[in-house]
Design an enzyme around this catalytic site. Structure first.
Site, PDB file in Angstrom:
ATOM      1  CB  ILE A  10     -32.945 -17.490 -34.286  1.00  0.00           C
ATOM      2  CG1 ILE A  10     -31.324 -17.258 -34.105  1.00  0.00           C
ATOM      3  CG2 ILE A  10     -33.427 -17.868 -35.600  1.00  0.00           C
ATOM      4  CD1 ILE A  10     -30.981 -18.812 -33.123  1.00  0.00           C
ATOM      5  CG  ASN A  23     -31.673 -31.427 -44.592  1.00  0.00           C
ATOM      6  OD1 ASN A  23     -30.513 -31.344 -44.681  1.00  0.00           O
ATOM      7  ND2 ASN A  23     -32.623 -30.711 -44.365  1.00  0.00           N
ATOM      8  N   GLY A  31     -39.293 -25.232 -40.358  1.00  0.00           N
ATOM      9  CA  GLY A  31     -38.995 -24.969 -39.265  1.00  0.00           C
ATOM     10  C   GLY A  31     -37.618 -23.320 -40.105  1.00  0.00           C
ATOM     11  CB  VAL A  32     -35.425 -22.577 -36.571  1.00  0.00           C
ATOM     12  CG1 VAL A  32     -34.128 -23.669 -37.197  1.00  0.00           C
ATOM     13  CG2 VAL A  32     -34.816 -20.761 -36.320  1.00  0.00           C
ATOM     14  CG  ASP A  33     -32.710 -25.026 -42.887  1.00  0.00           C
ATOM     15  OD1 ASP A  33     -31.458 -25.122 -43.113  1.00  0.00           O
ATOM     16  OD2 ASP A  33     -32.298 -26.815 -42.989  1.00  0.00           O
ATOM     17  N   GLY A 123     -38.348 -29.412 -32.966  1.00  0.00           N
ATOM     18  CA  GLY A 123     -39.677 -29.278 -33.560  1.00  0.00           C
ATOM     19  C   GLY A 123     -39.614 -30.331 -34.649  1.00  0.00           C
ATOM     20  CB  VAL A 124     -38.466 -31.247 -37.880  1.00  0.00           C
ATOM     21  CG1 VAL A 124     -38.397 -32.299 -38.791  1.00  0.00           C
ATOM     22  CG2 VAL A 124     -39.092 -29.945 -39.020  1.00  0.00           C
ATOM     23  CE1 TYR A 125     -35.047 -34.030 -38.200  1.00  0.00           C
ATOM     24  CE2 TYR A 125     -32.337 -33.099 -37.479  1.00  0.00           C
ATOM     25  CZ  TYR A 125     -33.203 -33.526 -38.796  1.00  0.00           C
ATOM     26  OH  TYR A 125     -32.542 -33.054 -39.853  1.00  0.00           O
TER      27      TYR A 125
HETATM   28  N1  AR6 Z   1     -36.786 -18.691 -34.389  1.00  0.00           N
HETATM   29  C1  AR6 Z   1     -36.365 -19.591 -33.631  1.00  0.00           C
HETATM   30  N2  AR6 Z   1     -36.736 -20.430 -33.392  1.00  0.00           N
HETATM   31  C2  AR6 Z   1     -37.383 -20.734 -34.204  1.00  0.00           C
HETATM   32  C3  AR6 Z   1     -38.068 -20.350 -35.607  1.00  0.00           C
HETATM   33  C4  AR6 Z   1     -37.504 -19.361 -35.861  1.00  0.00           C
HETATM   34  N3  AR6 Z   1     -38.141 -18.660 -36.545  1.00  0.00           N
HETATM   35  N4  AR6 Z   1     -39.135 -21.197 -36.656  1.00  0.00           N
HETATM   36  C5  AR6 Z   1     -38.322 -22.408 -35.564  1.00  0.00           C
HETATM   37  N5  AR6 Z   1     -37.887 -22.385 -34.768  1.00  0.00           N
HETATM   38  P1  AR6 Z   1     -37.388 -27.316 -35.791  1.00  0.00           P
HETATM   39  P2  AR6 Z   1     -35.260 -29.730 -35.784  1.00  0.00           P
HETATM   40  C6  AR6 Z   1     -37.900 -23.688 -33.666  1.00  0.00           C
HETATM   41  O1  AR6 Z   1     -38.261 -27.902 -36.495  1.00  0.00           O
HETATM   42  O2  AR6 Z   1     -36.616 -30.095 -34.965  1.00  0.00           O
HETATM   43  C7  AR6 Z   1     -35.540 -28.937 -41.024  1.00  0.00           C
HETATM   44  O3  AR6 Z   1     -36.521 -29.529 -41.848  1.00  0.00           O
HETATM   45  C8  AR6 Z   1     -38.884 -23.680 -34.059  1.00  0.00           C
HETATM   46  O4  AR6 Z   1     -40.659 -23.961 -32.955  1.00  0.00           O
HETATM   47  O5  AR6 Z   1     -36.879 -26.098 -36.901  1.00  0.00           O
HETATM   48  O6  AR6 Z   1     -33.720 -29.594 -34.883  1.00  0.00           O
HETATM   49  C9  AR6 Z   1     -33.719 -28.916 -41.011  1.00  0.00           C
HETATM   50  O7  AR6 Z   1     -34.251 -28.772 -42.310  1.00  0.00           O
HETATM   51  C10 AR6 Z   1     -38.252 -25.179 -32.717  1.00  0.00           C
HETATM   52  O8  AR6 Z   1     -38.625 -25.610 -31.298  1.00  0.00           O
HETATM   53  O9  AR6 Z   1     -35.815 -28.073 -36.120  1.00  0.00           O
HETATM   54  C11 AR6 Z   1     -34.170 -30.457 -40.527  1.00  0.00           C
HETATM   55  O10 AR6 Z   1     -34.979 -31.416 -41.315  1.00  0.00           O
HETATM   56  C12 AR6 Z   1     -36.414 -25.106 -33.012  1.00  0.00           C
HETATM   57  O11 AR6 Z   1     -37.031 -23.995 -33.548  1.00  0.00           O
HETATM   58  C13 AR6 Z   1     -34.862 -30.447 -39.681  1.00  0.00           C
HETATM   59  O12 AR6 Z   1     -35.572 -29.427 -39.401  1.00  0.00           O
HETATM   60  C14 AR6 Z   1     -36.610 -26.836 -33.512  1.00  0.00           C
HETATM   61  O13 AR6 Z   1     -37.367 -26.625 -34.510  1.00  0.00           O
HETATM   62  C15 AR6 Z   1     -34.292 -29.938 -38.141  1.00  0.00           C
HETATM   63  O14 AR6 Z   1     -35.453 -30.259 -36.802  1.00  0.00           O
END
Ligand code: AR6
Length: 170
Positions: A10, A23, A31-33, A123-125
């Site tokens: 993304i 968060n 993760g994406v954040d 992801g994390v959630y």
């Molecule tokens: N581009 C697109 N998708 C991505 C990327 C990227 N560069 N990197 C990871 N993903 P998550 P959540 C995907 O864990 O579950 C953070 O620490 C990943 O594979 O990023 O909403 C925040 O600060 C997964 O499919 O978000 C919060 O504390 C999706 O993005 C917490 O994680 C979401 O995974 C939020 O958890």
């Protein structure tokens, strides 16, 4: 509205706004954040800190959304939203749908007409991908918005397949 799913990163999307699965602290994470803050540079974190010092002293609630600069990303804005954790079972699908709806509402206010979403909460959630894809697709389809393009950008193939199937894309 044109809705599509691709497998990709993304942080590389040339759209008006990319959505961050943040968060409540708005101060970054993994993760994406983590990827968005890393690639977008310190301007995004500075903007988030300002939000915490002004309208969002308690942080951003689950299901809500707020925009900042996109810093060095190719997009113009980052829209931060906070997904529900799957373990917080009460109202989680409504809260996840709210993330998409509120992000599109914020997009309208910018105004952004092209928006890229990650798979919020999967992801994390720990939200199961198939369930999350169904909620996301329905929320976006039913949204009343001026946004013309929604692109779901899914990092891994399994997640991409779930969203593509939900959108009837092959
Ligand atoms: N581009 C697109 N998708 C991505 C990327 C990227 N560069 N990197 C990871 N993903 P998550 P959540 C995907 O864990 O579950 C953070 O620490 C990943 O594979 O990023 O909403 C925040 O600060 C997964 O499919 O978000 C919060 O504390 C999706 O993005 C917490 O994680 C979401 O995974 C939020 O958890």
């Amino acid at each position: 509205m044109h809705i599509t799913a691709i497998q990709g990163d993304i942080t590389e999307q040339r759209v008006d706004a990319v959505v961050n699965a943040a968060n409540s602290s708005l101060l970054g994470g993994g993760g994406v954040d983590g990827a968005i803050h890393r690639r977008g540079g310190s301007e995004i974190l500075e903007a988030c800190k300002q939000l915490r010092a002004s309208e969002y002293t308690e942080g951003l609630s689950v299901g809500q959304a707020v925009a900042t600069t996109a810093g060095e990303l190719p997009a113009r804005w980052v829209i931060h939203t906070v997904g529900p954790t799957y373990s917080a079972s009460r109202g989680r699908s409504d809260l996840l749908a709210s993330c998409y709806r509120e992000s599109l509402r914020v997009a309208d206010s910018l105004p952004a007409t092209s928006v890229a979403f990650p798979a919020v909460s999967t992801g994390v959630y720990s939200y199961p991908v198939d369930e999350a894809a169904g909620v996301a697709a329905r929320a976006v389809r039913e949204a009343e918005t001026g946004v013309e393009l929604v692109r779901f950008v899914l990092f891994d193939e399994r997640t991409y397949r779930a969203f593509a199937a939900e959108l009837g894309q092959r």
